[in-house]
Design a protein around this motif. Structure first.
Motif, PDB file in Angstrom:
ATOM      1  N   ARG A  63      21.903  48.117  57.531  1.00 29.12           N
ATOM      2  CA  ARG A  63      22.536  49.111  57.583  1.00 29.12           C
ATOM      3  C   ARG A  63      21.617  50.415  58.110  1.00 29.12           C
ATOM      4  O   ARG A  63      20.569  49.916  57.534  1.00 29.12           O
ATOM      5  N   VAL A  64      22.022  51.454  58.917  1.00 30.13           N
ATOM      6  CA  VAL A  64      20.064  52.192  59.257  1.00 30.13           C
ATOM      7  C   VAL A  64      21.099  53.200  59.443  1.00 30.13           C
ATOM      8  O   VAL A  64      22.076  54.058  59.747  1.00 30.13           O
ATOM      9  N   ASP A  65      20.502  54.608  58.604  1.00 30.40           N
ATOM     10  CA  ASP A  65      20.610  56.065  58.313  1.00 30.40           C
ATOM     11  C   ASP A  65      19.282  56.835  59.465  1.00 30.40           C
ATOM     12  O   ASP A  65      18.608  56.386  59.174  1.00 30.40           O
ATOM     13  N   GLY A  66      20.125  57.152  60.458  1.00 30.91           N
ATOM     14  CA  GLY A  66      18.652  57.391  61.522  1.00 30.91           C
ATOM     15  C   GLY A  66      18.688  56.215  62.177  1.00 30.91           C
ATOM     16  O   GLY A  66      19.223  55.459  62.274  1.00 30.91           O
ATOM     17  N   GLU A  67      17.202  56.745  62.703  1.00 36.96           N
ATOM     18  CA  GLU A  67      16.930  55.743  64.033  1.00 36.96           C
ATOM     19  C   GLU A  67      15.886  54.794  63.024  1.00 36.96           C
ATOM     20  O   GLU A  67      15.618  55.449  62.246  1.00 36.96           O
ATOM     21  N   TYR A  68      16.151  53.879  63.749  1.00 38.69           N
ATOM     22  CA  TYR A  68      15.306  52.579  63.362  1.00 38.69           C
ATOM     23  C   TYR A  68      13.909  52.649  63.904  1.00 38.69           C
ATOM     24  O   TYR A  68      13.700  52.340  65.263  1.00 38.69           O
ATOM     25  N   ASP A  69      12.810  52.546  62.806  1.00 35.60           N
ATOM     26  CA  ASP A  69      11.278  52.668  63.576  1.00 35.60           C
ATOM     27  C   ASP A  69      10.961  51.159  64.140  1.00 35.60           C
ATOM     28  O   ASP A  69      10.687  50.780  63.178  1.00 35.60           O
ATOM     29  N   LEU A  70      11.509  51.759  64.929  1.00 31.85           N
ATOM     30  CA  LEU A  70      10.506  50.051  65.307  1.00 31.85           C
ATOM     31  C   LEU A  70       9.005  49.983  65.443  1.00 31.85           C
ATOM     32  O   LEU A  70       8.419  48.937  66.124  1.00 31.85           O
ATOM     33  N   LYS A  71       8.292  51.391  65.339  1.00 35.42           N
ATOM     34  CA  LYS A  71       6.588  50.715  65.467  1.00 35.42           C
ATOM     35  C   LYS A  71       6.421  50.472  63.756  1.00 35.42           C
ATOM     36  O   LYS A  71       5.056  49.530  64.085  1.00 35.42           O
ATOM     37  N   ASP A 102      11.830  45.477  58.442  1.00 34.83           N
ATOM     38  CA  ASP A 102      12.310  44.101  58.298  1.00 34.83           C
ATOM     39  C   ASP A 102      12.495  43.620  59.772  1.00 34.83           C
ATOM     40  O   ASP A 102      11.961  43.425  60.371  1.00 34.83           O
ATOM     41  N   MET A 103      12.913  41.894  59.418  1.00 34.47           N
ATOM     42  CA  MET A 103      12.983  41.706  60.874  1.00 34.47           C
ATOM     43  C   MET A 103      14.044  41.437  62.356  1.00 34.47           C
ATOM     44  O   MET A 103      13.652  41.580  62.953  1.00 34.47           O
ATOM     45  N   ALA A 104      14.761  42.669  61.771  1.00 33.67           N
ATOM     46  CA  ALA A 104      15.898  43.105  62.519  1.00 33.67           C
ATOM     47  C   ALA A 104      15.351  43.915  63.951  1.00 33.67           C
ATOM     48  O   ALA A 104      15.671  43.916  64.523  1.00 33.67           O
ATOM     49  N   TYR A 105      13.971  43.727  63.458  1.00 31.33           N
ATOM     50  CA  TYR A 105      13.603  44.819  64.659  1.00 31.33           C
ATOM     51  C   TYR A 105      12.970  43.937  66.191  1.00 31.33           C
ATOM     52  O   TYR A 105      12.806  43.940  67.497  1.00 31.33           O
ATOM     53  N   VAL A 106      12.928  42.591  65.950  1.00 28.93           N
ATOM     54  CA  VAL A 106      12.975  41.943  66.745  1.00 28.93           C
ATOM     55  C   VAL A 106      14.339  41.733  67.423  1.00 28.93           C
ATOM     56  O   VAL A 106      13.971  41.174  68.701  1.00 28.93           O
ATOM     57  N   PHE A 107      14.851  42.330  67.453  1.00 30.17           N
ATOM     58  CA  PHE A 107      16.244  42.419  67.845  1.00 30.17           C
ATOM     59  C   PHE A 107      16.988  43.818  68.042  1.00 30.17           C
ATOM     60  O   PHE A 107      17.793  44.633  68.015  1.00 30.17           O
ATOM     61  N   SER A 108      16.019  44.950  67.914  1.00 29.07           N
ATOM     62  CA  SER A 108      16.012  46.960  68.060  1.00 29.07           C
ATOM     63  C   SER A 108      16.568  46.853  67.510  1.00 29.07           C
ATOM     64  O   SER A 108      17.058  48.244  67.444  1.00 29.07           O
ATOM     65  N   GLY A 109      16.612  46.310  65.813  1.00 34.31           N
ATOM     66  CA  GLY A 109      17.170  46.795  64.592  1.00 34.31           C
ATOM     67  C   GLY A 109      18.453  46.239  64.767  1.00 34.31           C
ATOM     68  O   GLY A 109      19.008  47.058  64.012  1.00 34.31           O
ATOM     69  N   ALA A 110      19.011  45.613  65.466  1.00 30.09           N
ATOM     70  CA  ALA A 110      20.461  45.964  65.257  1.00 30.09           C
ATOM     71  C   ALA A 110      20.612  44.461  64.496  1.00 30.09           C
ATOM     72  O   ALA A 110      21.790  43.960  64.460  1.00 30.09           O
ATOM     73  N   TYR A 111      19.992  43.543  64.095  1.00 26.36           N
ATOM     74  CA  TYR A 111      20.324  42.111  64.139  1.00 26.36           C
ATOM     75  C   TYR A 111      19.050  41.386  63.571  1.00 26.36           C
ATOM     76  O   TYR A 111      17.878  40.656  63.801  1.00 26.36           O
ATOM     77  N   ILE A 112      19.093  40.975  61.927  1.00 30.42           N
ATOM     78  CA  ILE A 112      18.379  39.644  61.693  1.00 30.42           C
ATOM     79  C   ILE A 112      18.678  38.960  62.024  1.00 30.42           C
ATOM     80  O   ILE A 112      19.651  37.883  61.868  1.00 30.42           O
TER      81      ILE A 112
END
Lengths: 572, 408
Positions: free
Chosen positions: A451-459, A463-473
């Motif tokens: 669940r993201v409030d606002g933008e998911y910080d990819l930099k 959590d591990m979801a960053y490998v799929f742009s924050g959409a899925y762990i």
């Protein structure tokens, strides 16, 4: 690049009097050498090619010496085929127990891409012995492993076979200080979803776009900006690559341009230098800068090439569709996207991948969609893909949501021939063949969609979801995280039920009272059927967060394209 | 030595003999499969002598029970062919199946048994298969092995026995991939139509056959047209490849490219293909568009989307989104006037604006901003158009229009 190239390249072989290297195929050779040595995997098809070569020689009256080196081992079936083809007496056979190819500091590959199809589609257990031997080898070098976790039927079999081998062998591992404390085995089919997703971390993207083979990649003229292609080894030795490999693609460009600016600044320093300083600069720094410059240009070129390809392919829309499927929204829209993708003949592999993703996340396509998409696929990409669809159904990647009527009919016919006890076994066997996916339930229980409030910080990912742009762990990584945290499967019963069970957790610690803390941090993660760079990146991240170090052992590096290609029937 | 005695009342014994296989082939799901398909007992140290997975190990336990009086062994020899062995079995004489160590040989034995029409023997060997049936893993191994060694006949026999009729059909169909000659392939596919596929797959195979049949006709005709040199389209756009074995959509594209104006009656006309293979409108329009756009036949493109309603008014409609149409036109370098016309038809305003800006359809952008009453955007867009152009003038005149109630 092949595994052989990583060990002994052509020049080394030539130093040892090898005249020429040929690929073993269905083609005659025209060589004047009087000795042939075949270094092969134990495949029946290969035996037939070899037999053809030998028989052709016999017909032409040529006499040569033939040696076959089977790697990692010889299968009886191969000998049988050689016998049948009448060449068994003409060859001498050897085995080269080559099980492990280190691709990097933390990645070891068995280079057995055929494992996936042989085990998961054909139900063939031929490679399990190799896995067990690989584990035995690693255990003898870095063990004894004190704790073993696993999930999946193949994981269980490999583990048990490995334990049997250990028991039978007389090696005495008592008193040795282990370097690796834990081992985690996982079947590929525990998590097909992750393997089917488009990769967006740099290394995964390079693999998806250019296909990395044995840790090296071929960059063509569009990347090198010249008319030459170049083969590049991608591992931690490449200083530029090691810093961007696990990063989300959006960070990579920024990083590379920053590095370029720095590099330019370094070069520019020579403007204000006197002779002495210049001499020093040239002798000490220039080489390093040139090297860095070369690497930077390559990776920037690769990024540009990737961007160009992705813009052409509607990448944004595709990612949006994938995310919808993962999250469970807009399924009709996603289905329409896939339908259009097929109609436009964009790519047979991509279309297949998207259909499988839809099927796995939704527990099968509704019959109407299955029929219509299948028809359209056959019309767009060729009627022979009838066979591909059959394979995908068998392996459970692309199924129909029907109440298994066909299954019941066959079941009842077969049951008539056997006793009740056996009938029960058949039902089990059939049920396991047509495994349900239950992705939504699992996703909910494990919280795979953040669940993201606002933008998911990819930099600065959290959590591990960053490998799929924050959409899925990634499910596979989440399972590993949870089990390691709990040091067991306790509390994960519901998830296990949805994953069809077959989990285990064993504490070896024979004689080791207090295993070294260092080794306890280190986990050998074994992927049976292949592992993606996205999963590797995610677990490296997890490792940094929790103070673990993951070493990856995989039957082969894989991605969605390789998995789909394994399902397509080509010429026999 | 594994022996099977046949004759009266020997079904039970046959079963017992075959049960001796249980030790080797048992596949309790909870236990480890101890014998790898290579034949080497898993975990054994001895690797140099190949062992045979379905005979030796464990059989020795049963041999004493089966031993018969010496007399019956009198003319025993271990050198018989499958045919001879079966014949001996039929006559109730002792024979050894030890010779038929490889599974391959055992199956050949089965073939002979079937050929000999002796139900008893067939049953004996059938039981062998039956035992395999409940041992899913061994069965998978066997099937995979037969596929790899291209033992097509044996594979089909086994699948038929298991009542996996659909797999029988698919396995046979798969062979078409090995037939290079188109005529032979066509014949082969024709033969596949009657196989026990599912209803849907039967129609797919039927379509495959029909498609190849058509392609052969079209290919022959077109080759002729090309060499004759009379046809303009073939002269202007020489064919780069043959249409044989191409997918249906590719064939349709080809047909829309080279045979667009032909009447429905000919085999090569697009409308004929559409009708024969029940190609949905969406697919048809998409493909025809791609082909006509490639030929820069903008009038044809126009006609694809123009329909007359019952009052005789023409209107543009598309079963695919107009944004797709624009994309395809743009990819084929359609002139701006043509592009613009279709950009205007894009329903979603945002998409329309994006496309118009992307492809420099100035008039559309200007008109849209005007309609949206967005003064700021319109003013900003002014620098994107050429200085002194008609578009710039247009923007200026709109900006100066005091009658417009701008929203910003």
């Amino acid at each position: 690049m092949s595994p052989l190239d990583r060990i002994a390249n052509v020049s080394i072989l030539k130093q040892h009097e090898v005249d020429k290297l040929y690929k073993v195929e269905n083609r005659p050779t025209s060589s004047t050498s009087d000795q042939f040595c075949f270094l092969v995997r134990p495949r029946i098809k290969t035996m037939k090619y070899i037999a053809d070569i030998i028989n052709a020689d016999k017909m032409a009256g040529r006499s040569r010496k033939y040696k076959i080196i089977f790697s990692p081992q010889k299968f009886y079936a191969c000998e049988m085929v050689l016998e049948e083809e009448g060449v068994f007496g003409d060859v001498s056979c050897d085995e080269w127990s080559f099980y492990l190819l280190p691709l990097d500091d933390d990645i070891i590959s068995m280079e057995l891409p055929e494992f996936f199809r042989d085990y998961f589609l054909e139900g063939d257990h031929r490679w399990i012995n190799c896995v067990a031997r690989a584990l035995q080898l690693l255990n003898s070098l870095y063990g004894p492993f004190s704790k073993a976790y696993g999930i999946g039927r193949c994981a269980k079999m490999s583990y048990e076979l490995w334990r049997d081998l250990e028991e039978e062998s007389e090696s005495d591992s008592q008193g040795r200080k282990p370097e690796i404390g834990n081992i985690f085995l996982m079947d590929r089919d525990t998590d097909y979803v992750t393997a089917l997703c488009s990769q967006v971390v740099y290394e995964g993207l390079v693999d998806d776009t250019f296909r990395i083979k044995c840790g090296s990649v071929d960059f063509g003229p569009d990347v090198t900006s010249s008319d030459k292609s170049i083969k590049v080894l991608l591992n931690s030795q490449d200083k530029v690559f090691s810093q961007i490999r696990n990063e989300h693609f959006s960070s990579v460009f920024g990083f590379l341009s920053q590095k370029s600016r720095n590099l330019q600044a370094q070069y520019d320093r020579r403007r204000g230098m006197d002779i002495k300083q210049m001499k020093n600069f040239v002798s000490q720094e220039l080489k390093g800068l040139k090297q860095e410059h070369r690497l930077l240009s390559l990776h920037i070129g690769a990024c540009e090439s990737i961007m160009k390809k992705k813009t052409k392919q509607d990448f944004q829309e595709m990612i949006k569709t994938e995310h919808s499927l993962l999250e469970g929204f807009d399924i009709r829209e996603s289905t329409s996207f896939i339908e259009e993708h097929i109609d436009r003949q964009v790519s047979p592999i991509e279309s297949l991948r998207l259909m499988c993703l839809l099927s796995i996340t939704e527990n099968g396509l509704i019959p109407k969609d299955y029929r219509s998409l299948k028809t359209q696929y056959l019309q767009s990409y060729g009627p022979e893909h009838l066979l591909t669809f059959h394979n995908l159904k068998r392996i459970g990647l692309l199924t129909e949501q029907s109440p298994g009527e066909t299954l019941t009919a066959v079941e009842s016919k077969v049951s008539k021939l056997v006793t009740d006890r056996a009938a029960g076994k058949i039902t089990d066997a059939f049920n396991s063949l047509a495994r349900k996916s239950n992705f939504r339930g699992i996703s909910k229980k494990l919280g795979l969609i953040p669940r993201v409030d606002g933008e998911y910080d990819l930099k600065m990912p959290r959590d591990m979801a960053y490998v799929f742009s924050g959409a899925y762990i990634p499910l596979s990584c989440k399972i590993i995280e949870q089990v390691l945290e709990r040091k067991s499967w306790l509390g994960l019963e519901e998830v296990l039920r949805l994953l069809n069970g077959n989990e285990f957790s064993v504490t070896e610690s024979a004689g080791e009272d207090s295993p070294a803390w260092e080794s306890q941090r280190i986990i050998l993660t074994v992927f049976l059927g292949g592992c993606t760079f996205s999963e590797i990146a995610a677990l490296r991240f997890l490792g940094k967060e929790k103070g673990y170090k993951f070493i990856f052992l995989t039957t082969a590096i894989t991605n969605s394209a390789r998995m789909m290609e394994a399902m397509i029937e080509t010429k026999a | 030595m594994l022996t099977i005695h046949c004759g009266q009342n020997h079904l039970k014994e046959s079963k017992r003999a075959v049960n001796s296989l249980r030790d080797i082939v048992d596949d309790d799901d909870d236990d480890l499969e101890k014998v790898s398909w290579s034949g080497d007992p898993v975990g054994s140290k001895c690797r140099s002598t190949p062992s045979y997975s379905l005979s030796d190990t464990g059989v020795k336990n049963y041999a004493p029970e089966l031993r018969r009086p010496k007399a019956e062994y009198k003319d025993y020899s271990s050198d018989w062919s499958p045919k001879d062995t079966v014949r001996r079995m039929q006559r109730g004489k002792v024979c050894s199946l030890e010779r038929f160590r490889s599974l391959q040989d055992k199956l050949v034995l089965l073939d002979e048994a079937v050929a000999g029409h002796d139900g008893n023997i067939i049953t004996a060997v059938k039981i062998l298969f039956q035992e395999l049936e409940v041992r899913q893993v061994a069965l998978c191994h066997l099937i995979h092995f037969l596929k790899e060694t291209s033992e097509q006949k044996l594979l089909l026999d086994l699948l038929r026995f298991l009542d996996r009729t659909e797999e029988v059909a698919l396995s046979q169909y798969r062979e078409h991939l090995n037939i290079q000659d188109v005529e032979k392939r066509r014949e082969f596919l024709k033969g596949c139509i009657g196989l026990p596929f599912s209803a849907e797959d039967t129609s797919h195979v039927q379509d495959h056959y029909t498609l190849l049949e058509r392609q052969i006709i079209i290919e022959a005709n077109d080759r002729h047209l090309e060499t004759a040199g009379q046809s303009e389209i073939f002269r202007k756009y020489p064919r780069k490849a043959s249409i044989l074995n191409m997918p249906l959509v590719t064939t349709l594209f080809y047909s829309c490219f080279y045979h667009y104006t032909e009447a429905e009656g000919t085999f090569s006309s697009p409308t004929n293909l559409k009708k024969t293979f029940k190609i949905p409108d969406k697919q048809y329009v998409l493909t025809a568009l791609a082909a006509r756009a490639k030929l820069r036949a903008w009038n044809d493109v126009d006609a694809l989307f123009t329909t007359k309603n019952w009052l005789g008014y023409t209107k543009k409609k598309a079963p695919i989104g107009f944004h797709r149409v624009v994309e395809i036109l743009q990819r084929n370098n359609a002139p701006v006037q043509v592009l613009q016309e279709y950009v205007r038809l894009v329903e979603d305003v945002e998409t329309q604006l994006n496309l118009a800006t992307k492809y420099k359809c100035h008039d559309v952008v200007i008109d849209t901003y005007r309609d949206l009453k967005d003064r700021i955007q319109l003013a900003a867009y002014r620098c994107k158009v050429e200085r002194g152009s008609a578009e710039e003038e247009k923007i200026d005149s709109i900006l100066n229009n005091t009658q417009i109630r701008w929203k910003n």
